[in-house]
Design a protein around this motif. Sequence first.
Motif, PDB file in Angstrom:
ATOM      1  N   ARG A 117       0.810  -1.402  -0.107  1.00  0.00           N
ATOM      2  CA  ARG A 117      -0.407  -0.026   0.339  1.00  0.00           C
ATOM      3  C   ARG A 117       1.120   1.575   0.138  1.00  0.00           C
ATOM      4  O   ARG A 117       2.096   1.492   0.796  1.00  0.00           O
ATOM      5  CB  ARG A 117      -1.028   0.242   1.518  1.00  0.00           C
ATOM      6  CG  ARG A 117      -2.278  -0.664   0.860  1.00  0.00           C
ATOM      7  CD  ARG A 117      -2.696  -1.090   2.064  1.00  0.00           C
ATOM      8  NE  ARG A 117      -2.467  -1.074   3.931  1.00  0.00           N
ATOM      9  CZ  ARG A 117      -2.254  -1.261   4.892  1.00  0.00           C
ATOM     10  NH1 ARG A 117      -3.026   0.226   5.078  1.00  0.00           N
ATOM     11  NH2 ARG A 117      -1.833  -1.266   5.776  1.00  0.00           N
ATOM     12  N   MET A 118       0.606   2.233  -0.419  1.00  0.00           N
ATOM     13  CA  MET A 118       1.114   3.782  -0.931  1.00  0.00           C
ATOM     14  C   MET A 118       0.364   4.771  -0.575  1.00  0.00           C
ATOM     15  O   MET A 118      -0.751   4.881  -0.792  1.00  0.00           O
ATOM     16  CB  MET A 118       1.962   3.857  -2.018  1.00  0.00           C
ATOM     17  CG  MET A 118       2.483   4.777  -2.960  1.00  0.00           C
ATOM     18  SD  MET A 118       3.470   4.842  -4.836  1.00  0.00           S
ATOM     19  CE  MET A 118       1.484   5.075  -5.196  1.00  0.00           C
ATOM     20  N   TYR A 119       1.173   4.981   0.226  1.00  0.00           N
ATOM     21  CA  TYR A 119       0.331   6.778   0.803  1.00  0.00           C
ATOM     22  C   TYR A 119       1.257   8.073   0.216  1.00  0.00           C
ATOM     23  O   TYR A 119       2.665   7.781   0.189  1.00  0.00           O
ATOM     24  CB  TYR A 119       1.002   6.884   1.801  1.00  0.00           C
ATOM     25  CG  TYR A 119      -0.468   5.698   3.275  1.00  0.00           C
ATOM     26  CD1 TYR A 119      -1.453   5.616   3.702  1.00  0.00           C
ATOM     27  CD2 TYR A 119       0.824   4.105   3.149  1.00  0.00           C
ATOM     28  CE1 TYR A 119      -2.250   4.497   4.426  1.00  0.00           C
ATOM     29  CE2 TYR A 119      -0.173   3.280   3.442  1.00  0.00           C
ATOM     30  CZ  TYR A 119      -1.671   3.335   3.673  1.00  0.00           C
ATOM     31  OH  TYR A 119      -2.743   2.437   4.556  1.00  0.00           O
ATOM     32  N   ILE A 120       0.760   8.865   0.278  1.00  0.00           N
ATOM     33  CA  ILE A 120       0.936  10.181   0.005  1.00  0.00           C
ATOM     34  C   ILE A 120       0.064  10.998   0.634  1.00  0.00           C
ATOM     35  O   ILE A 120      -0.349  11.609   0.390  1.00  0.00           O
ATOM     36  CB  ILE A 120       0.782  10.233  -1.723  1.00  0.00           C
ATOM     37  CG1 ILE A 120       1.543   9.380  -2.988  1.00  0.00           C
ATOM     38  CG2 ILE A 120       1.740  11.595  -2.451  1.00  0.00           C
ATOM     39  CD1 ILE A 120       1.049   9.474  -4.541  1.00  0.00           C
ATOM     40  N   SER A 121       1.452  11.993   0.690  1.00  0.00           N
ATOM     41  CA  SER A 121       1.215  13.377   1.447  1.00  0.00           C
ATOM     42  C   SER A 121       1.270  14.761   0.756  1.00  0.00           C
ATOM     43  O   SER A 121       2.384  14.374  -0.089  1.00  0.00           O
ATOM     44  CB  SER A 121       1.628  13.817   2.700  1.00  0.00           C
ATOM     45  OG  SER A 121       3.529  13.952   2.839  1.00  0.00           O
ATOM     46  N   PHE A 122       0.696  15.534   0.485  1.00  0.00           N
ATOM     47  CA  PHE A 122       0.340  16.735  -0.281  1.00  0.00           C
ATOM     48  C   PHE A 122       0.199  18.446   0.227  1.00  0.00           C
ATOM     49  O   PHE A 122       0.022  18.239   1.366  1.00  0.00           O
ATOM     50  CB  PHE A 122      -1.035  16.992  -1.325  1.00  0.00           C
ATOM     51  CG  PHE A 122      -1.209  15.804  -2.102  1.00  0.00           C
ATOM     52  CD1 PHE A 122      -0.848  15.695  -3.208  1.00  0.00           C
ATOM     53  CD2 PHE A 122      -1.800  14.446  -1.340  1.00  0.00           C
ATOM     54  CE1 PHE A 122      -0.957  14.852  -4.484  1.00  0.00           C
ATOM     55  CE2 PHE A 122      -1.569  13.310  -2.282  1.00  0.00           C
ATOM     56  CZ  PHE A 122      -1.638  13.501  -3.847  1.00  0.00           C
ATOM     57  N   GLU A 123       0.718  19.157  -0.212  1.00  0.00           N
ATOM     58  CA  GLU A 123       0.745  20.910   0.524  1.00  0.00           C
ATOM     59  C   GLU A 123      -0.696  21.391  -0.044  1.00  0.00           C
ATOM     60  O   GLU A 123      -0.897  20.433  -2.137  1.00  0.00           O
ATOM     61  CB  GLU A 123       1.483  21.304  -0.220  1.00  0.00           C
ATOM     62  CG  GLU A 123       3.121  21.076   0.551  1.00  0.00           C
ATOM     63  CD  GLU A 123       4.123  21.634   1.058  1.00  0.00           C
ATOM     64  OE1 GLU A 123       4.940  22.692   2.361  1.00  0.00           O
ATOM     65  OE2 GLU A 123       4.896  22.749  -0.458  1.00  0.00           O
ATOM     66  N   GLY A 124      -1.194  22.073  -0.134  1.00  0.00           N
ATOM     67  CA  GLY A 124      -1.800  23.303  -1.514  1.00  0.00           C
ATOM     68  C   GLY A 124      -3.224  22.367  -1.106  1.00  0.00           C
ATOM     69  O   GLY A 124      -3.717  22.964  -0.091  1.00  0.00           O
ATOM     70  N   VAL A 125      -3.553  20.725  -1.445  1.00  0.00           N
ATOM     71  CA  VAL A 125      -4.820  20.568  -0.390  1.00  0.00           C
ATOM     72  C   VAL A 125      -4.263  20.199   0.390  1.00  0.00           C
ATOM     73  O   VAL A 125      -3.516  18.451  -0.333  1.00  0.00           O
ATOM     74  CB  VAL A 125      -5.629  20.126  -1.535  1.00  0.00           C
ATOM     75  CG1 VAL A 125      -6.979  19.685  -1.375  1.00  0.00           C
ATOM     76  CG2 VAL A 125      -6.233  21.360  -2.747  1.00  0.00           C
ATOM     77  N   GLN A 126      -4.183  20.417   1.940  1.00  0.00           N
ATOM     78  CA  GLN A 126      -3.616  18.962   2.608  1.00  0.00           C
ATOM     79  C   GLN A 126      -4.698  17.802   3.113  1.00  0.00           C
ATOM     80  O   GLN A 126      -5.506  18.362   3.404  1.00  0.00           O
ATOM     81  CB  GLN A 126      -3.549  20.692   3.852  1.00  0.00           C
ATOM     82  CG  GLN A 126      -2.269  21.052   3.610  1.00  0.00           C
ATOM     83  CD  GLN A 126      -3.585  22.518   2.842  1.00  0.00           C
ATOM     84  OE1 GLN A 126      -4.781  22.277   2.781  1.00  0.00           O
ATOM     85  NE2 GLN A 126      -2.702  24.210   3.299  1.00  0.00           N
ATOM     86  N   ARG A 127      -4.087  17.022   2.242  1.00  0.00           N
ATOM     87  CA  ARG A 127      -4.408  15.903   2.798  1.00  0.00           C
ATOM     88  C   ARG A 127      -3.704  14.782   2.673  1.00  0.00           C
ATOM     89  O   ARG A 127      -1.951  15.181   2.265  1.00  0.00           O
ATOM     90  CB  ARG A 127      -5.491  15.451   1.748  1.00  0.00           C
ATOM     91  CG  ARG A 127      -4.592  15.378   0.260  1.00  0.00           C
ATOM     92  CD  ARG A 127      -6.319  16.136  -0.898  1.00  0.00           C
ATOM     93  NE  ARG A 127      -5.937  15.315  -2.304  1.00  0.00           N
ATOM     94  CZ  ARG A 127      -5.037  16.279  -2.627  1.00  0.00           C
ATOM     95  NH1 ARG A 127      -4.002  16.982  -2.102  1.00  0.00           N
ATOM     96  NH2 ARG A 127      -4.605  15.496  -3.980  1.00  0.00           N
ATOM     97  N   VAL A 128      -3.752  13.337   3.103  1.00  0.00           N
ATOM     98  CA  VAL A 128      -2.369  12.195   2.594  1.00  0.00           C
ATOM     99  C   VAL A 128      -3.752  11.106   1.383  1.00  0.00           C
ATOM    100  O   VAL A 128      -5.368  11.064   1.874  1.00  0.00           O
ATOM    101  CB  VAL A 128      -2.517  11.391   3.776  1.00  0.00           C
ATOM    102  CG1 VAL A 128      -1.566  10.121   3.446  1.00  0.00           C
ATOM    103  CG2 VAL A 128      -1.247  12.101   4.630  1.00  0.00           C
ATOM    104  N   LEU A 129      -2.985  10.828   0.371  1.00  0.00           N
ATOM    105  CA  LEU A 129      -4.148   9.635  -0.063  1.00  0.00           C
ATOM    106  C   LEU A 129      -3.476   8.385  -0.367  1.00  0.00           C
ATOM    107  O   LEU A 129      -2.172   7.864  -0.010  1.00  0.00           O
ATOM    108  CB  LEU A 129      -3.727  10.343  -1.619  1.00  0.00           C
ATOM    109  CG  LEU A 129      -4.296  11.284  -2.272  1.00  0.00           C
ATOM    110  CD1 LEU A 129      -4.820  11.587  -3.527  1.00  0.00           C
ATOM    111  CD2 LEU A 129      -6.554  11.394  -1.031  1.00  0.00           C
TER     112      LEU A 129
END
Length: 297
Positions: A117-129
Amino acid sequence: MRQRPGLALIAALLLLQAPMGRAALASPAQLVGTYVWRLNERWFGGFSGLELSEDGTRFVVLSDRGNYASGRFTRNAAGAITGATLGPRHPVVDRRGRVLPRWKADSEGLAIAPDGRMYISFEGVQRVLEYDRRGGAAKILPRHPDFKNMPLNGSLEPLAIDRQGALYTLPERDPKDGPLKLYRFSHGKWSQSFTLPREGEFLPVGADFGPDGKFYLLERRFAGVVGFASRVRRFSLGPQGPGPGETLFQSRLGAHDNLEGLAVWRDTAGHIRLTMVSDDNFSLFQRTELVDYVVTE
């Protein structure tokens, strides 16, 4: 995180012209080698996330423009990277499998669980997918209430997963001064119970859990025209929170480019290795650099 183009370009020009000298002050981790990675593809660059196999050869790398790819490193007898073979590019997609629009694709942190399973965090729209498999549709993890108040260009960058499958992240820039807030995702929700000490002007940009179970934090200091300095600190995380941090290395200004991605692994001699990748900001005057340190305790 993207630097302001003018300052970044000037800093990179000076960085390329300046003598390297020693990469770091005396510390438990010593520089093994650096490798400038080049590929003539428009999407190539801006790397902010890195994951490695247990032997430090196979990798997944994440760009801050919503792309990722896997490949393999070649290393010399000392363990320094001497080459990189990269597979096909994969765009980061949403919960319907659609390619993310640019304004939602500022992907920064990468963590991969043992089951793939892979997880990615984001700036801009702050979230983790979350992705059950590479190339599959995304699942949006619940957001902590603090996420919406984080700076657009300074929010969720580091992302790491521990042996129990809990995720850890923290913002690059906290709206308030004080200790670094560490957020933990476990059993379907985020909590913010622990903090890490803030030391100097360094900002957190990458993280990983090592094979020793400890939390490794990559931090960066940007000094305008002088360039970048990087630092890795190590923490033991227990039920009562983190223990005292240990600085493994702190590079001199200009020694490396804009290091943002960190992967921690153990070599055949039993030593902890730190492998990092730089975000070149898609600038002709910066470089994608792969850097290896060994912890020589």
